[in-house]
Design a protein around this motif. Sequence first.
Motif, PDB file in Angstrom:
ATOM      1  N   PRO A  40      -8.367  -0.770  -1.734  1.00 12.12           N
ATOM      2  CA  PRO A  40      -6.974  -1.231  -1.871  1.00 12.12           C
ATOM      3  C   PRO A  40      -6.755  -2.696  -1.499  1.00 12.12           C
ATOM      4  O   PRO A  40      -5.938  -3.371  -2.118  1.00 12.12           O
ATOM      5  CB  PRO A  40      -6.200  -0.296  -0.932  1.00 12.12           C
ATOM      6  N   LEU A  41      -7.472  -3.210  -0.489  1.00  9.79           N
ATOM      7  CA  LEU A  41      -7.259  -4.610  -0.111  1.00  9.79           C
ATOM      8  C   LEU A  41      -7.696  -5.546  -1.230  1.00  9.79           C
ATOM      9  O   LEU A  41      -7.025  -6.542  -1.518  1.00  9.79           O
ATOM     10  CB  LEU A  41      -8.006  -4.937   1.182  1.00  9.79           C
ATOM     11  N   ASP A  42      -8.809  -5.215  -1.888  1.00  7.80           N
ATOM     12  CA  ASP A  42      -9.240  -6.012  -3.036  1.00  7.80           C
ATOM     13  C   ASP A  42      -8.199  -5.942  -4.154  1.00  7.80           C
ATOM     14  O   ASP A  42      -7.904  -6.950  -4.807  1.00  7.80           O
ATOM     15  CB  ASP A  42     -10.580  -5.512  -3.569  1.00  7.80           C
ATOM     16  N   SER A  43      -7.644  -4.742  -4.370  1.00  5.81           N
ATOM     17  CA  SER A  43      -6.639  -4.580  -5.430  1.00  5.81           C
ATOM     18  C   SER A  43      -5.389  -5.389  -5.118  1.00  5.81           C
ATOM     19  O   SER A  43      -4.820  -6.041  -6.007  1.00  5.81           O
ATOM     20  CB  SER A  43      -6.287  -3.104  -5.598  1.00  5.81           C
ATOM     21  N   TRP A  44      -4.953  -5.336  -3.864  1.00  2.00           N
ATOM     22  CA  TRP A  44      -3.775  -6.124  -3.471  1.00  2.00           C
ATOM     23  C   TRP A  44      -4.045  -7.618  -3.656  1.00  2.00           C
ATOM     24  O   TRP A  44      -3.191  -8.352  -4.180  1.00  2.00           O
ATOM     25  CB  TRP A  44      -3.424  -5.852  -2.008  1.00  2.00           C
ATOM     26  N   SER A  45      -5.213  -8.068  -3.240  1.00  2.00           N
ATOM     27  CA  SER A  45      -5.543  -9.485  -3.353  1.00  2.00           C
ATOM     28  C   SER A  45      -5.554  -9.920  -4.812  1.00  2.00           C
ATOM     29  O   SER A  45      -5.005 -10.976  -5.161  1.00  2.00           O
ATOM     30  CB  SER A  45      -6.914  -9.761  -2.714  1.00  2.00           C
TER      31      SER A  45
ATOM     32  N   LEU B 213       0.820  -1.214   0.000  1.00  2.00           N
ATOM     33  CA  LEU B 213       0.000   0.000   0.000  1.00  2.00           C
ATOM     34  C   LEU B 213       0.855   1.267   0.000  1.00  2.00           C
ATOM     35  O   LEU B 213       0.460   2.284  -0.584  1.00  2.00           O
ATOM     36  CB  LEU B 213      -0.927  -0.006   1.218  1.00  2.00           C
ATOM     37  N   GLU B 214       2.020   1.211   0.608  1.00  3.99           N
ATOM     38  CA  GLU B 214       2.898   2.379   0.663  1.00  3.99           C
ATOM     39  C   GLU B 214       3.355   2.823  -0.721  1.00  3.99           C
ATOM     40  O   GLU B 214       3.731   3.979  -0.907  1.00  3.99           O
ATOM     41  CB  GLU B 214       4.111   2.078   1.538  1.00  3.99           C
ATOM     42  N   ARG B 215       3.286   1.933  -1.695  1.00  5.20           N
ATOM     43  CA  ARG B 215       3.741   2.251  -3.053  1.00  5.20           C
ATOM     44  C   ARG B 215       2.577   2.614  -3.980  1.00  5.20           C
ATOM     45  O   ARG B 215       2.799   2.813  -5.177  1.00  5.20           O
ATOM     46  CB  ARG B 215       4.508   1.056  -3.641  1.00  5.20           C
ATOM     47  N   GLN B 216       1.356   2.694  -3.434  1.00  2.00           N
ATOM     48  CA  GLN B 216       0.185   2.950  -4.257  1.00  2.00           C
ATOM     49  C   GLN B 216      -0.292   4.393  -4.122  1.00  2.00           C
ATOM     50  O   GLN B 216       0.027   5.076  -3.149  1.00  2.00           O
ATOM     51  CB  GLN B 216      -0.948   1.988  -3.848  1.00  2.00           C
ATOM     52  N   PRO B 217      -1.086   4.868  -5.081  1.00  2.00           N
ATOM     53  CA  PRO B 217      -1.673   6.213  -4.962  1.00  2.00           C
ATOM     54  C   PRO B 217      -2.532   6.314  -3.711  1.00  2.00           C
ATOM     55  O   PRO B 217      -3.204   5.361  -3.313  1.00  2.00           O
ATOM     56  CB  PRO B 217      -2.531   6.332  -6.234  1.00  2.00           C
ATOM     57  N   LYS B 218      -2.522   7.488  -3.101  1.00  2.00           N
ATOM     58  CA  LYS B 218      -3.247   7.672  -1.847  1.00  2.00           C
ATOM     59  C   LYS B 218      -4.756   7.546  -2.030  1.00  2.00           C
ATOM     60  O   LYS B 218      -5.469   7.250  -1.070  1.00  2.00           O
ATOM     61  CB  LYS B 218      -2.905   9.037  -1.241  1.00  2.00           C
ATOM     62  N   ASP B 219      -5.249   7.807  -3.227  1.00  2.00           N
ATOM     63  CA  ASP B 219      -6.692   7.790  -3.458  1.00  2.00           C
ATOM     64  C   ASP B 219      -7.168   6.459  -4.065  1.00  2.00           C
ATOM     65  O   ASP B 219      -8.266   6.385  -4.615  1.00  2.00           O
ATOM     66  CB  ASP B 219      -7.110   8.941  -4.367  1.00  2.00           C
ATOM     67  N   LEU B 220      -6.375   5.421  -3.954  1.00  2.00           N
ATOM     68  CA  LEU B 220      -6.741   4.132  -4.516  1.00  2.00           C
ATOM     69  C   LEU B 220      -7.992   3.588  -3.823  1.00  2.00           C
ATOM     70  O   LEU B 220      -8.052   3.517  -2.593  1.00  2.00           O
ATOM     71  CB  LEU B 220      -5.587   3.141  -4.346  1.00  2.00           C
ATOM     72  N   GLU B 221      -8.995   3.217  -4.618  1.00  2.00           N
ATOM     73  CA  GLU B 221     -10.219   2.662  -4.060  1.00  2.00           C
ATOM     74  C   GLU B 221     -10.071   1.163  -3.821  1.00  2.00           C
ATOM     75  O   GLU B 221      -9.412   0.464  -4.578  1.00  2.00           O
ATOM     76  CB  GLU B 221     -11.400   2.914  -5.008  1.00  2.00           C
TER      77      GLU B 221
END
Length: 227
Positions: free
Chosen positions: A72-77, A62-70
């Motif tokens: 994020p846990l789903d995106s990481w998964s 998450l530290e490397r992603q845009p701050k406004d990412l919707e």
Amino acid sequence: MSPRLVDDIATALAEHGLIPRGGFAFGDGDAAPAGPAGRPARSALLVGQAGAAPWPHYRNWLERQPKDLENPLDSWSRETIGKVARAFGAHAVSPSDKPYLPFQQWAMRAEGLKPSPLGILMHPEYGLWHAYRGALLFDAEIDKQESLKQIHLCDLCDGKPCLKSCPVDAYSETGFAHRGCLAHVRGPTGVPCRTGGCLDRNACPQGLAFRYPRQVQAFHMRSFGGF
């Protein structure tokens, strides 16, 4: 799909705090989603977590992603499980994919679990502190293994503390009062839930060694409340 392949997948998933959560072969009457070749998949291997093991891996990502990412846990998964899928010739699917796939039914089929009064599947070791993050679909049939007949701990629980701790009685024998729960979590009296997690879920005495830390529970409650 051989046991050796499952072991290799488990090793790859472990680098991200994830684990295989059981698998099964689709039958002739199943509405199987598409596998890697675009035809109906022959088998599925569920992927998930026990406790909060993925949390540090997710936070580093998450530290490397845009701050406004919707979401994020789903995106990481999706990203993480997708990479593992490609490495092993599988097609990855997610519980949040639309149209929704029957992940709860798949999980019950794969691991022989039953729902708790809160709707979360009760695991004999992890209690309520586990989750399914995705599934790997294969064109080959998995080695058929009958899911174990697990002891359903909720059947052995007389007091049902999970139905007695919520101040607004969000959970009952008749189901989940979503609107009442959401209003409480968002309101001034919902601070304990927002900062420490669902009081009903935390009241369950099972799987305490796998209970999510407060910051992880607070993250999920913020997501639920839309904060």
